[in-house]
Design an enzyme around this catalytic site. Structure first.
Site, PDB file in Angstrom:
ATOM      1  N   ARG A   1       4.767   3.776   8.991  1.00 27.35           N
ATOM      2  CA  ARG A   1       6.124   3.734   8.466  1.00 27.35           C
ATOM      3  C   ARG A   1       7.085   4.158   9.569  1.00 27.35           C
ATOM      4  O   ARG A   1       6.807   5.090  10.332  1.00 27.35           O
ATOM      5  CB  ARG A   1       6.275   4.676   7.255  1.00 27.35           C
ATOM      6  CG  ARG A   1       5.562   4.180   6.010  1.00 27.35           C
ATOM      7  CD  ARG A   1       6.270   2.965   5.433  1.00 27.35           C
ATOM      8  NE  ARG A   1       5.597   2.438   4.242  1.00 27.35           N
ATOM      9  CZ  ARG A   1       4.700   1.453   4.263  1.00 27.35           C
ATOM     10  NH1 ARG A   1       4.362   0.905   5.421  1.00 27.35           N
ATOM     11  NH2 ARG A   1       4.151   1.025   3.157  1.00 27.35           N
TER      12      ARG A   1
ATOM     13  N   PRO B   1     -11.114  19.965   5.957  1.00 31.61           N
ATOM     14  CA  PRO B   1     -11.861  19.031   6.810  1.00 31.61           C
ATOM     15  C   PRO B   1     -13.198  18.663   6.168  1.00 31.61           C
ATOM     16  O   PRO B   1     -13.860  19.504   5.553  1.00 31.61           O
ATOM     17  CB  PRO B   1     -12.070  19.828   8.104  1.00 31.61           C
ATOM     18  CG  PRO B   1     -11.002  20.891   8.093  1.00 31.61           C
ATOM     19  CD  PRO B   1     -10.780  21.222   6.649  1.00 31.61           C
TER      20      PRO B   1
ATOM     21  N   VAL C   1       0.839  -1.198   0.000  1.00 28.96           N
ATOM     22  CA  VAL C   1       0.000   0.000   0.000  1.00 28.96           C
ATOM     23  C   VAL C   1       0.872   1.245   0.000  1.00 28.96           C
ATOM     24  O   VAL C   1       0.498   2.277  -0.518  1.00 28.96           O
ATOM     25  CB  VAL C   1      -0.973  -0.005   1.207  1.00 28.96           C
ATOM     26  CG1 VAL C   1      -0.212   0.077   2.514  1.00 28.96           C
ATOM     27  CG2 VAL C   1      -1.985   1.122   1.093  1.00 28.96           C
ATOM     28  N   GLY C   2       2.072   1.136   0.565  1.00 30.24           N
ATOM     29  CA  GLY C   2       3.018   2.240   0.543  1.00 30.24           C
ATOM     30  C   GLY C   2       3.852   2.212  -0.726  1.00 30.24           C
ATOM     31  O   GLY C   2       3.997   1.174  -1.376  1.00 30.24           O
TER      32      GLY C   2
ATOM     33  N   HIS D   1       7.294  -5.747  11.479  1.00 31.45           N
ATOM     34  CA  HIS D   1       6.511  -5.301  10.323  1.00 31.45           C
ATOM     35  C   HIS D   1       5.595  -6.419   9.794  1.00 31.45           C
ATOM     36  O   HIS D   1       5.692  -6.832   8.639  1.00 31.45           O
ATOM     37  CB  HIS D   1       7.433  -4.818   9.199  1.00 31.45           C
ATOM     38  CG  HIS D   1       6.752  -3.863   8.267  1.00 31.45           C
ATOM     39  ND1 HIS D   1       7.425  -2.937   7.518  1.00 31.45           N
ATOM     40  CD2 HIS D   1       5.436  -3.693   7.940  1.00 31.45           C
ATOM     41  CE1 HIS D   1       6.583  -2.238   6.776  1.00 31.45           C
ATOM     42  NE2 HIS D   1       5.362  -2.683   7.023  1.00 31.45           N
ATOM     43  N   ILE D   2       4.699  -6.866  10.651  1.00 32.78           N
ATOM     44  CA  ILE D   2       3.793  -7.962  10.293  1.00 32.78           C
ATOM     45  C   ILE D   2       2.342  -7.491  10.188  1.00 32.78           C
ATOM     46  O   ILE D   2       1.415  -8.285  10.254  1.00 32.78           O
ATOM     47  CB  ILE D   2       3.895  -9.123  11.295  1.00 32.78           C
ATOM     48  CG1 ILE D   2       3.516  -8.664  12.715  1.00 32.78           C
ATOM     49  CG2 ILE D   2       5.289  -9.724  11.285  1.00 32.78           C
ATOM     50  CD1 ILE D   2       3.382  -9.799  13.709  1.00 32.78           C
TER      51      ILE D   2
ATOM     52  N   GLY E   1      -7.184   7.860   7.408  1.00 33.56           N
ATOM     53  CA  GLY E   1      -7.685   7.162   6.230  1.00 33.56           C
ATOM     54  C   GLY E   1      -8.430   5.894   6.595  1.00 33.56           C
ATOM     55  O   GLY E   1      -8.949   5.739   7.703  1.00 33.56           O
ATOM     56  N   ARG E   2      -8.443   4.951   5.662  1.00 36.32           N
ATOM     57  CA  ARG E   2      -9.209   3.714   5.846  1.00 36.32           C
ATOM     58  C   ARG E   2      -8.746   2.919   7.057  1.00 36.32           C
ATOM     59  O   ARG E   2      -9.562   2.409   7.832  1.00 36.32           O
ATOM     60  CB  ARG E   2      -9.093   2.846   4.586  1.00 36.32           C
ATOM     61  CG  ARG E   2      -9.841   3.374   3.384  1.00 36.32           C
ATOM     62  CD  ARG E   2      -9.681   2.423   2.200  1.00 36.32           C
ATOM     63  NE  ARG E   2      -8.288   2.300   1.794  1.00 36.32           N
ATOM     64  CZ  ARG E   2      -7.706   3.070   0.881  1.00 36.32           C
ATOM     65  NH1 ARG E   2      -8.400   4.002   0.270  1.00 36.32           N
ATOM     66  NH2 ARG E   2      -6.429   2.888   0.562  1.00 36.32           N
ATOM     67  N   ILE E   3      -7.429   2.788   7.230  1.00 33.94           N
ATOM     68  CA  ILE E   3      -6.914   1.975   8.328  1.00 33.94           C
ATOM     69  C   ILE E   3      -7.226   2.630   9.671  1.00 33.94           C
ATOM     70  O   ILE E   3      -7.605   1.955  10.640  1.00 33.94           O
ATOM     71  CB  ILE E   3      -5.411   1.725   8.162  1.00 33.94           C
ATOM     72  CG1 ILE E   3      -5.145   0.917   6.888  1.00 33.94           C
ATOM     73  CG2 ILE E   3      -4.842   0.997   9.369  1.00 33.94           C
ATOM     74  CD1 ILE E   3      -3.673   0.720   6.564  1.00 33.94           C
TER      75      ILE E   3
END
Length: 568
Positions: free
Chosen positions: A484, A419, A304-305, A533-534, A391-393
């Site tokens: 990140r 906004p 995604v990144g 990073h899992i 965002g979505r996450i």
């Protein structure tokens, strides 16, 4: 070109491939031009049979496929095949008649079968290269040496791709008008064999596909993939013979040199988050290997990144970029909540006590091993969660936190975006929050009981969580980073934990990863839960990411919209 052409089952196409003509010595020859004269009718016929029988009478369809597997139009008892067609479709005379369309003229499923004597005579005439009786322009059932010579150059240009696979690939990617033009070019040698010019035919095919060079015989699109992405993703590269696939064979990073060595001539490059792609290096590699640089049409990343891609430089060269958002939303949100619980309830510190055999040294006490509760309670009726990035996450994480008793939500957003008050109010009501507001970083640090870092990486968010931010947080607050590593200053966070500016932290990402050892400042802090990073590491999520990465690449190569294109 568009791709509104129906596809056929792999099994049907496999059997249809047996229709290609071979020479009398049984040495296979792709025979592109020969097969092309009949291929359209054959495809239509198979589709008609499939539509009529596959669902209601699958046994009839299976028998038909077996029959097609037996069918050759050289040196066989074709009358036997005709009789089998008559018997199989005795209640469907239209299918018997339409079988004629891709038979050579001397055979007819709707007429009286030829005799064995006629069969012998015909075979003798075939050996001499003489066309059997039929309408003007008909050809021999077996190609003469002159026929073989005619089709040699264009067939050779198919470059190992089965004839049927090539023609089917053209049909998939062409509109009806272009398909008709293609078929007319290939059939030209039989319409006017006396004036047929093979080189002219090849030039016309190349001119027809000038804007789509991957459809010119011998120019299969090359796909470079930097890691094996599993059987589900591999199955999407279909028909596999329509592409030249270059795959890094080992289960480790391929390294930049391997990419630079193999990318020349590639139409698609599929990478992972650990692969760095910089166009100026690719262009230099193209010059080194003497390969034109205009083949590359898409870079698709299984992530995604996209910090590992020089996205501006890639896009400036007209190369599309695919990525895999949304697929990992739930998995990362789960990890974020897990890290929050680990940080607030001292999980790493207390597990170390057990792992090191020190539990017997601790006597029970009213507040032994205690930490702050993540949600509200009668003692603390208000709990505020803060998100850097919304965002979505972040929204999926917030939804998971609601049952714990979160009462208020704050977030920061991209300064360039206004906004969305309506969205915020709708979400507040849906989740039953007392408040949901966009604020600045200072207010978020001061007011939040838990801060979740879930913003994109890049220069604008580098070390957004630094010493200044951490000193403004509550002493009972926790910090979670599942975005990140570059967003959090590791040294500042380690100092904040060591000097108890905040209660604890949980990080799935660390700046400089994977070079994180036991001596790393965060690893040395017992109240910092560090995992490697899992966030997206569920089997289901990784399969979804891998297949989407391939789907993005194939979509570009087949002139279809990308499922997930990065638009800058």
């Amino acid at each position: 070109m568009s791709s509104g052409i129906p596809t056929f089952s792999d099994k049907a196409l496999e059997n249809l491939d047996k229709l290609s003509i071979t020479d009398i010595t049984d040495n296979p020859l792709p025979a592109l031009s020969q097969t092309a004269v009949k291929i359209r009718d054959a495809l239509d016929y198979i589709e008609a049979v499939k539509a009529r029988f596959m669902e209601d009478e699958p046994e009839v369809y299976d028998e038909f496929l077996l029959l097609m597997n037996d069918f050759r139009n050289h040196g066989i008892n074709t009358t036997g095949v005709i009789n089998r067609i008559r018997q199989l479709f005795h209640e469907h005379p239209d299918l018997v008649t339409s079988f004629d369309k891709f038979l050579t003229p001397r055979y007819s499923a709707g007429a009286t079968p030829v005799s064995e004597e006629d069969e012998v005579e015909d075979e003798e005439s075939e050996g001499s290269g003489t066309a059997s009786p039929g309408a003007a322009g008909s050809r021999a059932a077996t190609p003469t040496q002159q026929d073989l010579h005619r089709i040699g150059s264009l067939s050779a240009k198919v470059d190992g791709e089965p004839t049927i696979a090539y023609i089917q690939r053209v049909k998939r990617q062409c509109d009806a008008e272009t398909w008709d033009q293609f078929m007319a070019i290939l059939a030209r040698q039989y319409d006017d064999p006396e004036s047929f010019d093979e080189e002219e035919m090849i030039r016309d095919v190349e001119e027809l596909f000038e804007d789509h060079p991957e459809l010119i015989p011998g120019t299969r699109p090359k796909i470079v993939i930097t890691r094996y992405l599993g059987p589900e993703a591999a199955a999407l590269i279909s028909p596999v013979d329509s592409y030249e696939v270059v795959l890094w064979p080992e289960d480790r990073s391929c390294g930049r040199e391997w990419i630079l060595e193999n990318v020349p001539g590639a139409s698609a490059l599929v990478v992972t988050v650990v692969d760095k792609v910089f166009p100026h290096e690719i262009l230099r590699s193209l010059q080194t290997y003497g390969t034109p640089g205009d083949n590359l049409r898409v870079v698709s990343t299984m992530s995604v990144g996209y910090e590992h891609l020089d996205v501006q430089a890639i896009a400036s060269r007209g190369i599309k970029i695919g990525y895999t958002p949304e697929v990992l939303t739930d998995a990362v949100a789960d990890i974020a909540v897990m890290l929050a619980l680990m940080a607030s309830r001292n999980v790493r510190e207390t597990m170390q006590i057990v792992d090191q055999g020190r539990w017997p040294n601790f006597n029970w006490a009213p507040f032994l091993f205690c930490g702050p509760q993540i949600g509200s309670s009668p003692v603390s009726p208000q709990r505020t969660v803060g998100f850097i990035g919304f965002g979505r996450i972040s929204q999926a994480t917030l939804a998971r936190l609601i049952p714990f008793g979160i009462t208020d939500c704050l977030y920061t957003g991209n300064p360039q975006n206004k906004p969305d008050m309506d969205r915020d109010e709708s979400l507040r009501q849906k989740l039953g929050l007392r408040s949901l507001r966009r604020v600045n970083l200072d207010e978020l640090a001061i007011e939040s009981d838990a801060v979740f870092v879930l913003a994109p990486g890049g220069p604008s968010t580098y070390h957004v969580v630094n010493e200044t931010f951490l000193k403004k947080m509550k002493k009972t607050s926790i910090l979670v980073n599942a975005a990140r590593g570059s967003l959090v200053d590791s040294d500042a966070l380690a100092q904040a934990l060591r000097e108890k500016w905040i209660w604890g932290a949980g990080v799935d990402v660390v700046e400089g990863e994977p070079n994180v050892t036991q001596d790393h400042p965060l690893v040395k802090e017992p109240r910092c839960a560090v995992i490697p990073h899992i966030g997206s590491a569920t089997t289901e999520t990784r399969v979804g990411m891998a297949t989407l990465a391939i789907e993005n690449a194939i979509a570009v190569l087949t002139d279809n919209p990308m499922p997930k294109e990065l638009l800058l």
